[in-house]
Design a protein around this motif. Structure first.
Motif, PDB file in Angstrom:
ATOM      1  N   PRO A   4       0.835  -1.201   0.000  1.00 17.20           N
ATOM      2  CA  PRO A   4       0.000   0.000   0.000  1.00 17.20           C
ATOM      3  C   PRO A   4       0.875   1.259   0.000  1.00 17.20           C
ATOM      4  N   VAL A   5       0.388   2.260  -0.717  1.00 15.85           N
ATOM      5  CA  VAL A   5       1.111   3.522  -0.817  1.00 15.85           C
ATOM      6  C   VAL A   5       0.723   4.393   0.360  1.00 15.85           C
ATOM      7  N   GLN A   6       1.727   4.915   1.032  1.00 14.71           N
ATOM      8  CA  GLN A   6       1.476   5.800   2.160  1.00 14.71           C
ATOM      9  C   GLN A   6       2.169   7.136   1.891  1.00 14.71           C
ATOM     10  N   GLY A   7       1.555   8.192   2.311  1.00 13.38           N
ATOM     11  CA  GLY A   7       2.163   9.499   2.148  1.00 13.38           C
ATOM     12  C   GLY A   7       1.802  10.120   0.811  1.00 13.38           C
ATOM     13  N   PHE A   8       2.693  10.952   0.328  1.00 15.28           N
ATOM     14  CA  PHE A   8       2.441  11.696  -0.894  1.00 15.28           C
ATOM     15  C   PHE A   8       3.413  11.272  -1.977  1.00 15.28           C
ATOM     16  N   MET A   9       2.982  11.475  -3.200  1.00 10.92           N
ATOM     17  CA  MET A   9       3.848  11.221  -4.344  1.00 10.92           C
ATOM     18  C   MET A   9       4.034  12.533  -5.087  1.00 10.92           C
ATOM     19  N   TYR A  10       5.269  12.980  -5.199  1.00  8.67           N
ATOM     20  CA  TYR A  10       5.565  14.255  -5.829  1.00  8.67           C
ATOM     21  C   TYR A  10       5.836  14.058  -7.318  1.00  8.67           C
ATOM     22  N   PRO A  11       5.637  15.096  -8.130  1.00  6.68           N
ATOM     23  CA  PRO A  11       5.827  14.953  -9.582  1.00  6.68           C
ATOM     24  C   PRO A  11       7.241  14.557  -9.977  1.00  6.68           C
ATOM     25  N   ASN A  12       8.249  14.929  -9.210  1.00  5.59           N
ATOM     26  CA  ASN A  12       9.606  14.566  -9.586  1.00  5.59           C
ATOM     27  C   ASN A  12       9.959  13.131  -9.230  1.00  5.59           C
ATOM     28  N   GLU A  13       9.047  12.413  -8.597  1.00  7.51           N
ATOM     29  CA  GLU A  13       9.276  11.008  -8.288  1.00  7.51           C
ATOM     30  C   GLU A  13       8.733  10.077  -9.368  1.00  7.51           C
ATOM     31  N   VAL A  14       8.048  10.623 -10.347  1.00  9.05           N
ATOM     32  CA  VAL A  14       7.456   9.817 -11.404  1.00  9.05           C
ATOM     33  C   VAL A  14       8.447   9.754 -12.570  1.00  9.05           C
ATOM     34  N   GLU A  15       8.709   8.574 -13.051  1.00  8.11           N
ATOM     35  CA  GLU A  15       9.585   8.415 -14.204  1.00  8.11           C
ATOM     36  C   GLU A  15       8.730   8.356 -15.467  1.00  8.11           C
ATOM     37  N   LEU A  16       9.017   9.254 -16.392  1.00  7.65           N
ATOM     38  CA  LEU A  16       8.310   9.247 -17.662  1.00  7.65           C
ATOM     39  C   LEU A  16       9.010   8.304 -18.618  1.00  7.65           C
TER      40      LEU A  16
END
Length: 132
Positions: A4-16
């Motif tokens: 399960p995902v906990q916390g926040f996911m920031y845009p710079n953590e996503v790999e395009l």
């Protein structure tokens, strides 16, 4: 089993996952801009050092400009519908706005190339007398 995902996911953590076709478009448009600036240096700013490269730079700019959108159209699922993107751009779509700007850039480069060729070289530069 998923964690399960906990916390926040920031845009710079996503790999395009961009393909090579998407990356080729800015590269080719950069080549177009560089070649057009090189051609403009000779005709507009009268830089003698780049005079032998004028025709090659102008031809390179025009030819790369005509094939620049091909990688994007090959990347699309339905490239036959790409004309709709140019004719009816949506302001929320980055690709549509890029296509719209591309069309204006293509028209500007074509008009400037025709104007630069028709005007011809203007050597020596016109003399401007300023009397104080």
């Amino acid at each position: 089993m998923q964690i399960p995902v906990q916390g926040f996911m920031y845009p710079n953590e996503v790999e395009l996952q961009w393909s090579v076709l998407i990356v080729l478009y800015p590269f080719i448009t950069g080549l177009v801009a560089g070649a057009f600036i090189l051609a403009s240096l000779e005709r507009v700013f009268r830089v003698e050092a780049v005079k032998p490269t004028y025709r090659l730079a102008l031809l390179t700019a025009l030819s790369f400009l005509l094939v620049a959108p091909l990688p994007l159209q090959l990347h699309l699922g339905h490239p036959e519908r790409s004309l709709e993107m140019y004719l009816t751009p949506h302001r929320s779509s980055a690709m549509a706005m890029f296509g719209f700007v591309y069309l204006w850039y293509l028209m500007a480069v074509l008009l400037l190339e025709i104007w630069l060729e028709r005007r011809g070289p203007t050597y020596p530069p016109p003399r401007i007398d300023i009397h104080w």
